[in-house]
Design a protein around this motif. Structure first.
Motif, PDB file in Angstrom:
ATOM      1  N   ILE A  15      35.749  37.253  22.166  1.00 25.39           N
ATOM      2  CA  ILE A  15      35.922  38.299  23.166  1.00 25.39           C
ATOM      3  C   ILE A  15      37.403  38.637  23.212  1.00 25.39           C
ATOM      4  CG2 ILE A  15      35.697  38.922  25.596  1.00 25.39           C
ATOM      5  CD1 ILE A  15      33.360  36.895  25.737  1.00 25.39           C
ATOM      6  N   LEU A  16      37.726  39.857  22.831  1.00 25.47           N
ATOM      7  CA  LEU A  16      39.118  40.295  22.817  1.00 25.47           C
ATOM      8  C   LEU A  16      39.478  40.854  24.190  1.00 25.47           C
ATOM      9  CD1 LEU A  16      39.109  42.064  19.338  1.00 25.47           C
ATOM     10  CD2 LEU A  16      39.777  39.713  19.885  1.00 25.47           C
ATOM     11  N   ALA A  17      40.371  40.160  24.876  1.00 22.18           N
ATOM     12  CA  ALA A  17      40.745  40.543  26.236  1.00 22.18           C
ATOM     13  C   ALA A  17      42.260  40.487  26.394  1.00 22.18           C
ATOM     14  CB  ALA A  17      40.056  39.627  27.232  1.00 22.18           C
ATOM     15  N   ALA A  18      42.980  40.932  25.377  1.00 16.60           N
ATOM     16  CA  ALA A  18      44.435  40.795  25.360  1.00 16.60           C
ATOM     17  C   ALA A  18      45.170  42.064  25.767  1.00 16.60           C
ATOM     18  CB  ALA A  18      44.898  40.366  23.959  1.00 16.60           C
ATOM     19  N   GLY A  19      44.465  43.151  25.959  1.00 14.34           N
ATOM     20  CA  GLY A  19      45.118  44.429  26.222  1.00 14.34           C
ATOM     21  C   GLY A  19      45.792  44.518  27.575  1.00 14.34           C
ATOM     22  N   ALA A  20      46.729  45.467  27.678  1.00 19.29           N
ATOM     23  CA  ALA A  20      47.531  45.628  28.889  1.00 19.29           C
ATOM     24  C   ALA A  20      46.941  46.634  29.868  1.00 19.29           C
ATOM     25  CB  ALA A  20      48.948  46.039  28.521  1.00 19.29           C
ATOM     26  N   SER A  21      45.907  47.358  29.482  1.00 22.77           N
ATOM     27  CA  SER A  21      45.284  48.358  30.361  1.00 22.77           C
ATOM     28  C   SER A  21      46.325  49.317  30.932  1.00 22.77           C
ATOM     29  CB  SER A  21      44.521  47.673  31.504  1.00 22.77           C
ATOM     30  OG  SER A  21      43.607  46.734  31.024  1.00 22.77           O
ATOM     31  N   THR A  22      47.216  49.800  30.091  1.00 18.45           N
ATOM     32  CA  THR A  22      48.337  50.611  30.568  1.00 18.45           C
ATOM     33  C   THR A  22      47.892  51.921  31.218  1.00 18.45           C
ATOM     34  OG1 THR A  22      48.625  51.498  28.339  1.00 18.45           O
ATOM     35  CG2 THR A  22      50.041  49.662  28.978  1.00 18.45           C
ATOM     36  N   ARG A  23      46.880  52.562  30.688  1.00 17.18           N
ATOM     37  CA  ARG A  23      46.419  53.816  31.293  1.00 17.18           C
ATOM     38  C   ARG A  23      45.750  53.587  32.629  1.00 17.18           C
ATOM     39  NH1 ARG A  23      42.889  56.130  26.626  1.00 17.18           N
ATOM     40  NH2 ARG A  23      42.689  53.910  26.309  1.00 17.18           N
ATOM     41  N   MET A  24      45.102  52.437  32.782  1.00 15.29           N
ATOM     42  CA  MET A  24      44.421  52.145  34.040  1.00 15.29           C
ATOM     43  C   MET A  24      45.409  51.662  35.094  1.00 15.29           C
ATOM     44  SD  MET A  24      41.026  49.968  34.783  1.00 15.29           S
ATOM     45  CE  MET A  24      40.032  51.391  34.433  1.00 15.29           C
ATOM     46  N   GLY A  25      46.438  50.960  34.659  1.00 17.55           N
ATOM     47  CA  GLY A  25      47.437  50.468  35.597  1.00 17.55           C
ATOM     48  C   GLY A  25      47.119  49.133  36.237  1.00 17.55           C
ATOM     49  N   THR A  26      45.988  48.569  35.921  1.00 16.63           N
ATOM     50  CA  THR A  26      45.572  47.258  36.424  1.00 16.63           C
ATOM     51  C   THR A  26      44.738  46.582  35.333  1.00 16.63           C
ATOM     52  OG1 THR A  26      44.544  46.124  38.299  1.00 16.63           O
ATOM     53  CG2 THR A  26      43.446  48.112  37.528  1.00 16.63           C
ATOM     54  N   ARG A  36      31.437  39.522  40.205  1.00 15.14           N
ATOM     55  CA  ARG A  36      32.420  38.703  39.482  1.00 15.14           C
ATOM     56  C   ARG A  36      33.347  39.647  38.746  1.00 15.14           C
ATOM     57  NH1 ARG A  36      27.487  36.334  36.300  1.00 15.14           N
ATOM     58  NH2 ARG A  36      26.610  38.331  35.848  1.00 15.14           N
ATOM     59  N   THR A  37      34.229  39.140  37.919  1.00 15.57           N
ATOM     60  CA  THR A  37      35.091  40.041  37.155  1.00 15.57           C
ATOM     61  C   THR A  37      34.371  40.518  35.895  1.00 15.57           C
ATOM     62  OG1 THR A  37      36.102  38.275  35.846  1.00 15.57           O
ATOM     63  CG2 THR A  37      37.171  38.841  37.957  1.00 15.57           C
ATOM     64  N   LEU A  38      34.870  41.597  35.343  1.00 13.90           N
ATOM     65  CA  LEU A  38      34.297  42.147  34.114  1.00 13.90           C
ATOM     66  C   LEU A  38      34.355  41.122  32.986  1.00 13.90           C
ATOM     67  CD1 LEU A  38      33.066  44.610  32.723  1.00 13.90           C
ATOM     68  CD2 LEU A  38      35.386  45.417  32.265  1.00 13.90           C
ATOM     69  N   LEU A  39      35.465  40.415  32.880  1.00 11.57           N
ATOM     70  CA  LEU A  39      35.587  39.412  31.823  1.00 11.57           C
ATOM     71  C   LEU A  39      34.629  38.247  32.052  1.00 11.57           C
ATOM     72  CD1 LEU A  39      36.848  38.405  29.239  1.00 11.57           C
ATOM     73  CD2 LEU A  39      38.758  37.501  30.591  1.00 11.57           C
ATOM     74  N   CYS A  40      34.505  37.778  33.279  1.00 10.46           N
ATOM     75  CA  CYS A  40      33.542  36.691  33.558  1.00 10.46           C
ATOM     76  C   CYS A  40      32.124  37.120  33.219  1.00 10.46           C
ATOM     77  CB  CYS A  40      33.631  36.249  35.012  1.00 10.46           C
ATOM     78  SG  CYS A  40      35.019  35.165  35.348  1.00 10.46           S
ATOM     79  N   HIS A  41      31.791  38.347  33.531  1.00  7.13           N
ATOM     80  CA  HIS A  41      30.465  38.856  33.182  1.00  7.13           C
ATOM     81  C   HIS A  41      30.269  38.825  31.665  1.00  7.13           C
ATOM     82  CE1 HIS A  41      26.836  41.271  33.189  1.00  7.13           C
ATOM     83  NE2 HIS A  41      27.408  42.039  32.279  1.00  7.13           N
ATOM     84  N   SER A  42      31.258  39.293  30.920  1.00  8.18           N
ATOM     85  CA  SER A  42      31.167  39.299  29.452  1.00  8.18           C
ATOM     86  C   SER A  42      31.004  37.884  28.904  1.00  8.18           C
ATOM     87  CB  SER A  42      32.410  39.954  28.843  1.00  8.18           C
ATOM     88  OG  SER A  42      32.517  41.278  29.277  1.00  8.18           O
ATOM     89  N   ILE A  43      31.727  36.948  29.478  1.00 12.95           N
ATOM     90  CA  ILE A  43      31.635  35.554  29.041  1.00 12.95           C
ATOM     91  C   ILE A  43      30.254  34.984  29.353  1.00 12.95           C
ATOM     92  CG2 ILE A  43      32.495  33.220  29.463  1.00 12.95           C
ATOM     93  CD1 ILE A  43      35.290  34.564  29.895  1.00 12.95           C
ATOM     94  N   GLU A  44      29.732  35.258  30.521  1.00 11.57           N
ATOM     95  CA  GLU A  44      28.403  34.752  30.887  1.00 11.57           C
ATOM     96  C   GLU A  44      27.324  35.321  29.958  1.00 11.57           C
ATOM     97  OE1 GLU A  44      27.699  32.262  32.884  1.00 11.57           O
ATOM     98  OE2 GLU A  44      29.813  32.064  33.384  1.00 11.57           O
TER      99      GLU A  44
END
Length: 86
Positions: A15-26, A36-44
């Protein structure tokens, strides 16, 4: 009949989760999704498969994200060169 699940040790999930989300700002990884968080959902979702190992690659915001996922029995790798796209 008892069903025995065997993990497929030959097929892993990264799971690639290294990005800075610069356009989103968060950090998108920490956005709330289904209680839960988006990443936790992906992991589950990945953990519900029979694939192993599950590796999450962090970069930007790694120090913010690690506490959210460190208890999930996965491998965490930090890409220190995330800003270079490597």
């Amino acid at each position: 009949m008892k069903v025995v699940e065997k993990y497929n040790q030959n097929i892993g999930i990264v799971i690639l989760a290294a990005g800075a989300s610069t356009r989103m700002g968060t950090p998108k990884q920490l956005l709330p999704y289904q209680e839960r968080t988006l990443l936790c959902h992906s992991i589950e979702v990945a953990k519900s498969s029979l694939c192993r190992p599950i590796v999450v690659v962090l970069g930007a915001y790694a120090q913010l994200i690690k506490p959210d996922i460190s208890q999930l029995s996965i491998q965490i790798v930090e890409n220190l060169q995330w800003s270079e796209g490597n």
